[in-house]
Enzyme design. Structure first.
Site, short mmCIF file in Angstrom:
data_model
loop_
_atom_site.label_atom_id
_atom_site.label_comp_id
_atom_site.label_asym_id
_atom_site.label_seq_id
_atom_site.Cartn_x
_atom_site.Cartn_y
_atom_site.Cartn_z
N GLU B 230 42.00 46.63 39.05
CA GLU B 230 42.21 45.53 40.01
C GLU B 230 43.64 45.08 39.85
O GLU B 230 44.25 45.30 38.81
CB GLU B 230 41.33 44.32 39.66
N LYS B 232 46.44 42.48 39.01
CA LYS B 232 46.50 41.29 38.15
C LYS B 232 47.26 40.23 38.95
O LYS B 232 48.46 40.35 39.18
CB LYS B 232 47.23 41.62 36.85
N GLU B 278 40.60 34.04 39.90
CA GLU B 278 41.99 33.61 39.79
C GLU B 278 42.23 32.50 40.80
O GLU B 278 41.93 32.65 41.98
CB GLU B 278 42.92 34.80 40.09
#
Ligand SMILES: [Zn+2]
Ligand SMILES: [Zn+2]
Lengths: 337, 553
Positions: B230, B232, B278
């Site tokens: 994925e 970051k 996130e």
């Protein structure tokens, strides 16, 4: 105005505070013919004087610290006994500071001045308690003359020391304490709190502690710290000079708790500076309330303030309507407190 | 109040972690409820919001202390709260001292106009140490070198040996956010007198699963088919806990930051999940620079304008619990499927799912990593398909592969006043990285319990890179966290992580760390990152080695 004119016969000189008609200096900074010594601390008792008038205990202390030849002649005076020095009546009265410490009472010309040396009012099982002598002029110390200084009860500070020892049974407790007076007071208080194991002393503290015992202050089993580095002092109580606590000397002990018994430990900045883990607010000097109440009790009209923080005390006394001034005396430094 | 004051006072001079633990657990064992619970609150999350003390104290003192004596004393002591504690007139007949719980209630219930009076009455009933502790309490969290984690570690130790199960810190942390001062049920459980408090109904924090930076030896055993990749993202890691109509947003350390992000809270209100993702600022799907997110962090009050100009967004990448079902034992592959399914069915607004980045070979992965140029991407995350969700930082499961920028996460150690127009700000910073203490005797780094067994070693100085607003924030941090002051320099508590960027790093025998940086500047302030997670000297040395290898190639 009975205090008026005292400064004509008692005044500071480069050698120290001088009583002119008696020809005698009190705690002189430099050698003189004739001296009166209030107590054995090094900024008050110095070697090389011709004749020294002091209490018998102070004389013994001077002999141990400075040698038997420290003065040309020692003249012991008992507390309360009057000595006539060329018409000046001189009397030593307990100051409650350390063993043998005295205030000097001087009478001349119908006036009375008291030079207190160093003093405290809180109880101390190792010396005679301070006695108030009414006077016209009172000469006071000012080591802790700021209103932030209010010492703790010594017994409750000792209780904190013993609690820390219980909490850390595997660590030696290293207490930094000034060698004359503070060290023996701490020992005596620890004994009164029920601690009866041997107490270990740094070499520098041995002789005076032995002298205290000889002069009748019961301190229990006190021993020198063994030279043998491997000696197991885990859990022991060790007392030494404050300078040694932060020094190489302390490294011989396993993971010690360092402590410092001093009035300065009231202030956190000073605690941080000292780097000790266990600050103990135990002082042999009067704190602010003691200074004020003592001065008022003497009913002195004129107060002369020496070594310490003169400004705050002079301000406070003036505010209370007394006459007060800072007396610039040489030779006194911040006492090893 | 007196036992608590004695505890605080003794902690300030106790350097060792072991010593602090002994003091704390002794206190927690002996103190009665609810006092010990308030003490725990004071040592962890703080008891009161910082009160505007300066004025209250001035008003109070005017009537009780001579101004000249106060000025002389303040000059000598150096600290206002301490001066007041020492100077406060001792009543001749002191009424019995208040208990800590009484102090807390009195202050919490006092209207702002009566704070000064209330404080005065309490001061009258306390001794010097008690007054000092009270003023430290109302002045914010008392800084006595105890982290929340250390306090919780001490708590775990009060459990009697006879209790059926030992308790670990993570057992306490798991339910911590469901509990409130004075934590009476927590203490009962720890003492073995009651069952574990039920977090039921309230969302709680579960310690996160963290990644390791990938290293050479990890690549040696790396098989592309074992890992998902994925991006970051360059935001902050959050855990969103939604249950029974309550929503909490936790930072990676478990701090509750819900208040700063009300729009995210309402987006999750009707859901029952524990999700990992996130937190970003995104405008119409475009992720903004980290600095934009910075504007939203640490804000107690969120204005409508801020919501509009800096809209928050959560990019989800893991699902731990959904509708009461705990997924943490499942593999990442299964959790990923559940996340996608849940999101397409119920996905809350202001969220999306972080896409997987497909790759077949190591070469493809290298190319993806090398081509990642977007500012919002920091690099790649590599997650093992078969890994369960494991709290902490387990080896071999999750890796982060940061873009090749030369940066290190350093800890602020000293700050110095700047010159010119910055002369009233602490704008020159010395920062360090962690090094293991080889010889505890000779350790010289900051003491305390931040990172047991480690000390900070300075690696550089910087005085640029931050915005004026950031300068003011760091300046405030420095003033509030000073441990010592020498002239224009302040030593601060090792708490603030600065991401430092630099052009090069090379060996330098002149520096204590053996390293020197060329043109270091503050890249970013990591308010969210605990100091213990800053980089180590080993990591810094590795950068030097890497640079040397790159040159050789
Ligand atoms: Zn003395
Ligand atoms: Zn003296």
């Amino acid at each position: 105005m009975r205090a008026a004119g005292v400064d004509q016969w008692l005044y500071p000189t480069p050698r120290g505070l001088y009583c002119a008609p008696a020809g005698v200096y009190i705690d002189p900074a430099r050698p003189v013919e004739r001296a009166i010594v209030t107590h054995g601390h090094s900024d008050h008792a110095r070697p090389g004087n011709g004749a020294v008038l002091a209490t018998a205990e102070t004389i013994e202390i001077m002999k141990v610290r400075l040698g038997t030849e420290a003065a040309g002649r020692f003249e012991p005076a008992a507390y309360g006994a009057t000595t006539n020095l060329d018409g000046v009546a001189v009397r030593l009265v307990p100051a409650g500071h350390v063993l043998g410490s005295a205030q000097v009472v001087l009478e001349w010309n119908g006036q009375r001045a008291v030079v207190s040396g160093d003093y405290k009012r809180s109880p101390d099982p190792t010396c005679a308690p301070f006695e108030v002598v009414p006077c016209d002029v009172f000469v006071t110390e000012a080591t802790f003359a700021l209103p932030v200084f209010r010492h703790e009860h010594a017994a409750s500070e000792i209780a904190r020391l013993l609690a820390s020892m219980r909490r850390n049974p595997d660590r030696a407790h290293l207490v930094g304490a000034y060698g004359l007076g503070k060290c023996q007071r701490v020992i005596r208080l620890v004994r009164e709190a029920g601690y009866d194991a041997p107490i270990y002393l740094h070499g520098a503290h041995l002789a005076i502690t032995e002298l205290y015992a000889k002069l009748g202050v019961d301190l229990g089993d006190c021993r020198a710290v063994p030279d043998d580095k491997s000696a197991d002092l885990a859990g022991a109580l060790v007392i030494g000079p404050p300078s040694a606590i932060a020094d190489r000397w302390s490294r011989r002990f396993p993971d010690p708790v360092t402590a410092f018994a001093s009035g300065w430990m009231r202030i956190k900045g000073r605690v941080r500076q000292s780097g000790v883990e266990l600050p103990l607010v135990i002082s042999d000097h009067a704190d602010w309330p003691e200074l004020i109440s003592t001065i008022l009790e003497t009913s002195a009209e004129d107060v002369w303030v020496t070594h310490g923080r003169e400004d705050a005390l002079v301000y406070e006394l003036t505010r209370r309507g007394l006459k007060a001034r800072a007396l610039a005396l040489v030779g006194f430094d911040e006492e090893g407190e | 109040m007196e036992p608590f004051a004695l505890l605080l006072d003794t902690l300030t001079t106790t350097p060792s972690r072991k010593g602090k633990l002994a003091l704390l657990s002794e206190y927690f064992r002996a103190a009665p409820d609810p006092d010990r619970g308030y003490a725990l609150a004071a040592l962890t999350d703080g008891l009161f919001p910082r009160l505007p003390l300066r004025r209250s104290l001035a008003t109070l003192l005017e009537t009780r202390v001579d101004p000249v004596l106060y000025a002389l004393s303040r000059d000598y002591v150096g600290d206002t709260a301490e001066t007041v504690a020492l100077l406060w007139p001792e009543p001749t007949d002191r009424p019995p001292p208040p208990r800590l719980s009484e102090v807390v209630t009195a202050i919490a219930n006092a209207p702002p106009s009566e704070i000064a009076g209330t404080l005065g009455h309490l001061l009258d009933r306390l001794d010097t140490r008690g007054r000092w502790a009270l003023l430290k309490l109302v002045g914010g969290a008392p800084r006595v070198g105890v982290s929340a984690r250390l306090a919780k570690t001490a708590l775990a130790e009060i459990r009697p040996d006879t209790a059926a199960h030992a308790v670990g810190v993570s057992d306490i942390e798991e339910i911590w956010h469901a509990l409130e001062p004075p934590y009476t049920d927590l203490f009962l459980w720890l003492e073995g007198k009651a069952p574990r408090p039920d977090a039921g109904g309230k969302p709680v924090f579960r310690p996160l699963m963290l990644a390791h930076a990938i290293e050479e030896q990890d690549w040696a055993s790396f098989a592309p088919e074992d890992f998902a990749a994925e991006w970051k993202w360059d935001g902050i890691r959050v855990q969103i806990a939604a249950h029974g109509g309550h929503v909490r947003i936790f930072s990676r350390t478990g701090d509750d930051i819900s208040r700063s992000f009300p729009e995210i809270v309402s987006a999750f209100e009707r859901h029952d999940v524990l999700a990992d993702g996130e937190l970003l600022v995104a405008r119409r799907g475009v992720v903004a620079a980290f600095n934009d997110l910075q504007q939203r962090l640490n804000r107690k009050v969120v204005t409508g304008k801020m919501l509009k100009d800096h809209p928050a967004h959560v990019r989800l990448y893991d699902l731990l619990i959904v509708d009461g079902e705990d997924l943490r034992e499942l593999s990442f592959r299964e959790r990923r499927l559940r996340l996608e399914a849940w999101h397409s069915a119920h996905g809350p607004p202001l969220t999306d799912v972080s896409p997987l980045v497909p790759f077949e070979t190591r070469a493809e992965l290298d190319a993806l990593w090398a081509d990642a140029r977007e500012a919002s991407i920091e690099g790649l995350m590599l997650k093992r398909w078969t890994s369960p969700y494991l709290s902490g930082r387990p080896r071999g499961h999750w890796f982060k592969w940061k873009r090749a920028a030369l940066t290190l996460d350093c800890v602020l150690m000293y700050a110095q006043r700047g010159s010119g127009k910055r002369s009233s700000y602490y704008s020159d910073y010395t920062f360090g990285v962690w090094r293991e203490i080889e010889n505890p005797e000779a350790a010289t780094g900051p003491r305390g319990d931040i990172y047991p067994g480690h000390e900070l070693v300075p690696v550089g100085k910087a005085y640029s890179g931050m915005t004026d607003a950031e300068l003011i924030e760091i300046d405030r941090f420095v003033r509030n966290h000073t441990v010592e002051q020498f002239g224009p320099v302040r030593a601060v508590e090792p708490r603030l992580v600065l991401e430092v960027a630099f052009d090069a790093i090379f060996p330098s025998p002149r520096h204590k760390s053996g390293l020197a940086m060329r043109f270091p500047r503050i890249h970013r302030i990591r308010w969210d990152k605990p100091a213990v997670e800053a980089d180590t000297l080993t990591a810094a040395q590795r950068l030097v080695a890497n640079a040397a290898n790159a040159l050789a190639r």
